[in-house]
Design an enzyme around this catalytic site. Structure first.
Site, PDB file in Angstrom:
ATOM      1  N   SER A 149       0.829  -1.200   0.000  1.00 40.41           N
ATOM      2  CA  SER A 149       0.000   0.000   0.000  1.00 40.41           C
ATOM      3  C   SER A 149       0.873   1.264   0.000  1.00 40.41           C
ATOM      4  O   SER A 149       1.628   1.474  -0.940  1.00 40.41           O
ATOM      5  CB  SER A 149      -0.967  -0.053   1.179  1.00 40.41           C
ATOM      6  OG  SER A 149      -1.963   0.936   1.073  1.00 40.41           O
ATOM      7  N   ASP A 225     -10.090  -5.629  -3.481  1.00 41.72           N
ATOM      8  CA  ASP A 225      -9.557  -4.555  -2.644  1.00 41.72           C
ATOM      9  C   ASP A 225     -10.489  -3.343  -2.732  1.00 41.72           C
ATOM     10  O   ASP A 225     -10.734  -2.817  -3.820  1.00 41.72           O
ATOM     11  CB  ASP A 225      -8.154  -4.183  -3.125  1.00 41.72           C
ATOM     12  CG  ASP A 225      -7.399  -3.270  -2.178  1.00 41.72           C
ATOM     13  OD1 ASP A 225      -8.021  -2.330  -1.640  1.00 41.72           O
ATOM     14  OD2 ASP A 225      -6.191  -3.470  -1.999  1.00 41.72           O
ATOM     15  N   HIS A 258      -7.386  -5.964   0.815  1.00 44.46           N
ATOM     16  CA  HIS A 258      -6.204  -5.131   1.051  1.00 44.46           C
ATOM     17  C   HIS A 258      -5.409  -5.579   2.277  1.00 44.46           C
ATOM     18  O   HIS A 258      -4.358  -5.011   2.570  1.00 44.46           O
ATOM     19  CB  HIS A 258      -6.666  -3.678   1.248  1.00 44.46           C
ATOM     20  CG  HIS A 258      -5.585  -2.653   1.106  1.00 44.46           C
ATOM     21  ND1 HIS A 258      -5.014  -2.325  -0.107  1.00 44.46           N
ATOM     22  CD2 HIS A 258      -4.964  -1.857   2.039  1.00 44.46           C
ATOM     23  CE1 HIS A 258      -4.105  -1.380   0.064  1.00 44.46           C
ATOM     24  NE2 HIS A 258      -4.050  -1.068   1.361  1.00 44.46           N
TER      25      HIS A 258
END
Length: 279
Positions: A149, A225, A258
């Protein structure tokens, strides 16, 4: 620069360390984790650096990444720094996407952030210099970098600006074009100011468009995600790589989100991929 051992544990025949030190870059104490595989007892081993995402510390991947078995089998050391400075007097803000846990791997130029938020200098200079001096079994000529991320953003930009340092680069759900998404626009405005030209040095897509190249790049993103369309936009990286002739292995993993359920599933695959290129 004295290192303090916060904890040490044996895992898969290797040593999982958590260490702290006083950072000159951030002017705060900093904590990081380092896994030394059993092969480090016999000679030098390659180093994989992992940069974590928003809200995380070193502990998220250390506790949930499930990397130690693979690192022990492949003979890889695994370094995981924190994501921001911390401590009394360190600037913070409302919201989880700026301030503590959200350093975005830049050296802030705007007040109040510039006093401590110097994560670029920390991860590119101070921390690697420290571990090289303190752990001579690390082969700093055989390095890879990865991240998740915000940390995927960090891994891409650090590698694009230091291509001779890293033999391979990968990322999980990276923020590939922070200049074009809300997370990045908010953080960059706060840390770097309103001049978007200054942002380009910390934007992977912009760096590739400007001529930066990587020897090998692998990216995985979860197809389920919740941040995929708004914040991650992997298609922007794919388009930039195609236009530039930059090799890219991009995989959209159906059904994965995620979280570290996603990261831990594919981290062994990434480590094996890195190991091939670090031999």
């Amino acid at each position: 620069m004295a290192l303090k051992v916060v904890s040490e544990a044996l895992s898969h025949g290797g040593r999982q360390l958590v260490l702290s030190h006083d950072s000159a870059a951030t002017a705060t104490p900093m904590t990081f984790s380092l896994f030394l595989p059993p092969q480090a007892e016999q000679g030098r081993v390659p180093l994989v650096t992992y940069l974590s995402g928003l809200t995380c510390t070193h502990a998220n991947v250390t506790d949930k990444g499930e990397y130690r078995r693979s690192c022990a089998e492949l003979g890889l050391a695994f370094l995981a720094p924190d994501t921001s400075p911390r401590g009394e007097g360190v600037a913070d803000a409302d919201g989880w996407d700026i301030g503590l846990g959200a350093g975005f791997y830049v050296d802030a130029t705007e007040t109040p952030w510039s006093a401590n938020y110097r994560m670029w200098s920390y991860v590119t200079d101070e921390l690697p210099t420290l571990v090289e001096a303190e752990f001579p079994m690390l082969d700093m000529g055989a390095q890879a970098i990865t991240g998740h991320s915000m940390g995927g953003h960090g891994a891409l930009t650090v590698a694009l600006r230091h291509p001779d340092r890293f033999r391979s680069v990968s990322a999980f759900a990276p923020i590939v074009a922070p200049s074009q998404v809300p997370w990045g626009e908010k953080a960059f405005t706060a840390y770097l100011g309103a001049d978007r030209d200054a942002w380009r040095a910390h934007d992977a897509v912009a760096l590739i468009e400007s001529g930066a190249r990587l020897p090998a790049l692998k990216v995985d993103v979860g197809g389920a995600d919740s941040f995929l369309e708004r914040e991650l936009k992997p298609e922007l990286l794919e388009q930039a790589c195609i236009a530039a002739g930059q090799p890219l292995e991009l995989a959209i993993r159906p059904g994965y989100d995620h979280s570290y359920h996603f990261v831990s599933t594919f981290l062994p695959d990434h480590l094996a991929w890195h190991a091939e290129r670090l031999r």
